[in-house]
Design an enzyme around this catalytic site. Structure first.
Site, PDB file in Angstrom:
ATOM      1  N   LYS A 107       0.817  -1.217   0.000  1.00  0.00           N
ATOM      2  CA  LYS A 107       0.000   0.000   0.000  1.00  0.00           C
ATOM      3  C   LYS A 107       0.848   1.263   0.000  1.00  0.00           C
ATOM      4  O   LYS A 107       0.506   2.267  -0.613  1.00  0.00           O
ATOM      5  CB  LYS A 107      -0.945   0.005   1.189  1.00  0.00           C
ATOM      6  N   GLU A 131      -5.116  -6.027  -4.693  1.00  0.00           N
ATOM      7  CA  GLU A 131      -6.176  -6.378  -3.731  1.00  0.00           C
ATOM      8  C   GLU A 131      -5.616  -6.579  -2.321  1.00  0.00           C
ATOM      9  O   GLU A 131      -6.243  -6.191  -1.324  1.00  0.00           O
ATOM     10  CB  GLU A 131      -6.883  -7.651  -4.200  1.00  0.00           C
ATOM     11  N   GLU A 192       3.959  -2.668  13.470  1.00  0.00           N
ATOM     12  CA  GLU A 192       5.042  -2.532  12.496  1.00  0.00           C
ATOM     13  C   GLU A 192       6.327  -2.143  13.234  1.00  0.00           C
ATOM     14  O   GLU A 192       6.285  -1.640  14.365  1.00  0.00           O
ATOM     15  CB  GLU A 192       4.694  -1.412  11.498  1.00  0.00           C
ATOM     16  N   LYS A 207      -4.132   3.141   2.569  1.00  0.00           N
ATOM     17  CA  LYS A 207      -5.211   2.331   2.003  1.00  0.00           C
ATOM     18  C   LYS A 207      -6.379   3.219   1.571  1.00  0.00           C
ATOM     19  O   LYS A 207      -6.950   3.038   0.492  1.00  0.00           O
ATOM     20  CB  LYS A 207      -5.672   1.301   3.043  1.00  0.00           C
ATOM     21  N   GLY A 304      -2.632 -11.071   8.125  1.00  0.00           N
ATOM     22  CA  GLY A 304      -2.344 -12.469   8.409  1.00  0.00           C
ATOM     23  C   GLY A 304      -1.997 -13.232   7.149  1.00  0.00           C
ATOM     24  O   GLY A 304      -2.313 -12.808   6.036  1.00  0.00           O
TER      25      GLY A 304
END
Lengths: 428, 428
Positions: A107, A131, A192, A207, A304
């Protein structure tokens, strides 16, 4: 059956290994659906010797992802390395230049360089799919770009950072302060390396900027996203908001207004009984509002191994089937340069403040609100804590500027203890 | 820009007029997204003189939808007439024979003739799309066929008949009996001409059978769907289920088991705080469970002019963009003939019965359950109503056959007043 689609996979972290597992475990299913086999020919990662939970022995190895992107036996370059500059960008550019299609989960890369990459890909007759970059396993890019393509989009909203939603819902359920839950999240590995990407709203803002580009036919403009993280959200506000029937979410909202494109990724209150309000833990939710379809709500795991790899493979199978679209749903050269709305749409606001226990204190606050042009919908005064009286106010619709004005006026009343808190209430 | 995609629109009811409005109002938007204009060239309906809320004067008129399907100036035949035989079937077959692609909202047609139509279309190199046939505006066919194509699907569930969900949630909120709310729904125009299509679960069963075909790569087998409508649901059960933390929904469930393909469209209890349990009114919800993606929940309007037309136009724009897939996601000739599971997966059950107020009555029921191999999770006995004691039981997992066995044993205890009620609890 047609020739196999050959993948070059750059990045062997959680998502990369998830892709390997799907390709290996579902070869027959994928070939049946795609009409042709999908195979991995070569992979790349920083450390070849690292132990990984997959058998990679049949694949070629490239130490340099740029070299992987240029291999003659690769049709689709899969970029799941991350990072918005450096190797991810260089390898994606190399893949396009070498005539490969690209599937990416990145992203940050697209939020910063999406327009240039999309133009380069389309000039070369190549496709970039992403996606997996937005809301993990939820097929939201597909729903927005294809399923709702007959709609003028009105608004796109989403809770798109699972770590932030985990922290906020855990604060509420366990009654713990932000710092403590933040530390929990760090120990659980939810954050992160630079936690500000999560709790500062940057990752979710990336996003949102991608969804906005598709929804409104505009160039990605991440720099114009109003960003505010969750670091200042207190357990007091979570509790008081709940008392008033709300939940606090890090909510992204993009809408095209008469004043330009509005993009916000900020803490907001939403009704506790709305789908967004009911969202618990690390789950993601995206709300798409179109002029024909009304409101569509999509919910699922936002991160995940399995969910993100599922999204990567959805894109790969689209390419295997010959489904080819411009990156942002229409040719990149036709995307408009959006004017950023300087003033966000008016909304109700939640205000919390502590007043000195003096006669007339509340009247002074009410007067200051009125002077700022803001009317009060609901007010609640709590029992005194020592000499101080906490007060909650839900306003009628007001702009952020009016709220700033009111807060400035509060300061001159002399009845305020500490700084007031103001959080937008998004009408969902 | 490429040549326009030319539509022939058969059916000018709510959905058809919705399609006309989108094509007319969003011509620029659609051309930008599709890369070419999308135009209507001709329309067909039963009564040309009927007043309609759209200007149709620029379009050709065909009294016979078959003639419309065969027109040389039509690329895509849109079938929004309805009915699983007669003109809809004849015109769809004619369109395929004449080399047209087909977009349809007709779940009944595909549930009954989907395999033959898909084979005919694929033999002719044509495409049948049917996003509008399932869950209205929710792009669930696309999500399942494309977005989740990398998943082995585990289970597909859905509340896909808005009228039934309206009736059930209205019974609960207003405390009204079924017959009264059914009559309300009829007066509001929510019911099909044959209301059994709605309240008998047939319409929703059609939709489930289409989702199952895609999810499991099997031929549509509507005849194998276990169908049970909502006509026997009493306000008592809605109230008692709520007391135990559940909601009653007409829930479709399809899953591939070791015993074959299980397809059910029956009233079920679901947890009140689950997304399915929280679904109010005419809204639809589909839950897709894949082995990588986990659980994806999609929610939106399941009917109405705008949402259904949005789904039709999503398919049309896909065709304009050159997106072409087999009807059920893989070639129809490769779909397996499913073995229908004769025994549904074991589940907990909700049992309600009224007992004579006799010593040992409850013990006899508990013994009968034990003899049928069913253990009790929770039990609640209500205050006596005259000489009768209502009893609620939530069982541990049991098969429907075991529950039938238990109910037969209840009859021989001599303590039962009237017939017991048994409703499956679906674990969502």
């Amino acid at each position: 059956m047609a020739a196999p689609l050959r993948l070059g996979l750059a990045g062997l972290g959680t998502v990369g290994i998830g892709v390997v597992k799907i390709v290996q475990n579902h070869a027959g299913l994928i070939a049946a659906r795609a009409g042709r086999p999908v195979v991995i020919t070569a992979v790349s990662a920083r450390d070849k010797s690292k132990a990984r939970d997959a058998d990679l022995s049949a694949y070629g190895w490239e130490a340099d992802p740029v070299a992987l992107a240029q291999r003659a036996d690769v049709d689709v370059f899969i970029e799941v390395m991350g990072g918005h500059d450096g190797p991810a960008k260089a390898a994606t550019e190399a893949a396009i230049a070498a005539g490969k299609d690209v599937v990416t989960a990145n992203k940050a890369l697209l939020a910063h360089h999406g327009q240039a990459l999309a133009e380069a890909a389309e000039a070369a007759g190549r496709v970039i799919r992403f996606e997996a970059a937005v809301a993990g396993g939820i097929p939201v890019i597909k729903a927005l770009t294809e399923g709702l393509a007959g709609n003028g989009m009105r608004r796109v909203m989403g809770v798109m950072n699972g770590t932030c939603n985990y922290i906020l819902t855990r604060m509420q359920s366990a009654g713990l302060p932000y710092a403590e839950v933040f530390e929990e999240a760090r120990q659980l590995g939810y954050l992160e390396a630079d936690p500000n990407l999560d709790v500062g709203g940057i990752d979710a803002g990336h996003k949102l900027s991608l969804l906005a580009a598709i929804a409104f036919g505009t160039r990605v403009s991440f720099d114009a996203v109003e960003l505010e993280g969750i670091g200042a959200i207190s357990i007091d506000d979570i509790r008081h908001a709940a008392d008033m029937g709300f939940r606090i979410k890090l909510l992204g909202v993009a809408q095209m207004t008469g004043r330009g494109l509005e993009q916000r990724m900020t803490p907001c209150l939403v009704p506790a009984d709305s789908p967004l309000g009911q969202l618990q833990g690390g789950t993601n939710m995206v709300v798409l509002e179109g002029d024909s379809v009304g409101q569509i709500v999509l919910r699922g795991a936002g991160a995940g191994m399995g969910p993100t790899a599922s999204a990567v493979m959805g894109d790969v199978i689209d390419l295997a089937r010959g489904i080819r679209l411009p990156t942002f749903g229409q040719p990149a050269t036709t995307l408009a340069s959006p004017v950023a709305a300087r003033v966000a749409t008016a909304a109700p606001w939640y205000l919390r403040m502590t007043l000195l226990d003096k006669p007339g204190a509340l009247a002074k606050i009410a007067t200051a609100l009125g002077d700022a042009g803001i009317s009060i919908d609901r007010m609640r005064q709590y029992g005194h804590e020592g000499a101080h009286a906490p007060v909650l106010i839900v306003t009628h619709k007001a702009t952020g500027a009016d709220v700033d004005d009111a807060i400035a006026r509060f300061a001159s009343t002399g009845v305020l203890v500490g700084d007031p808190v103001a959080i937008r209430i998004e009408e969902v």
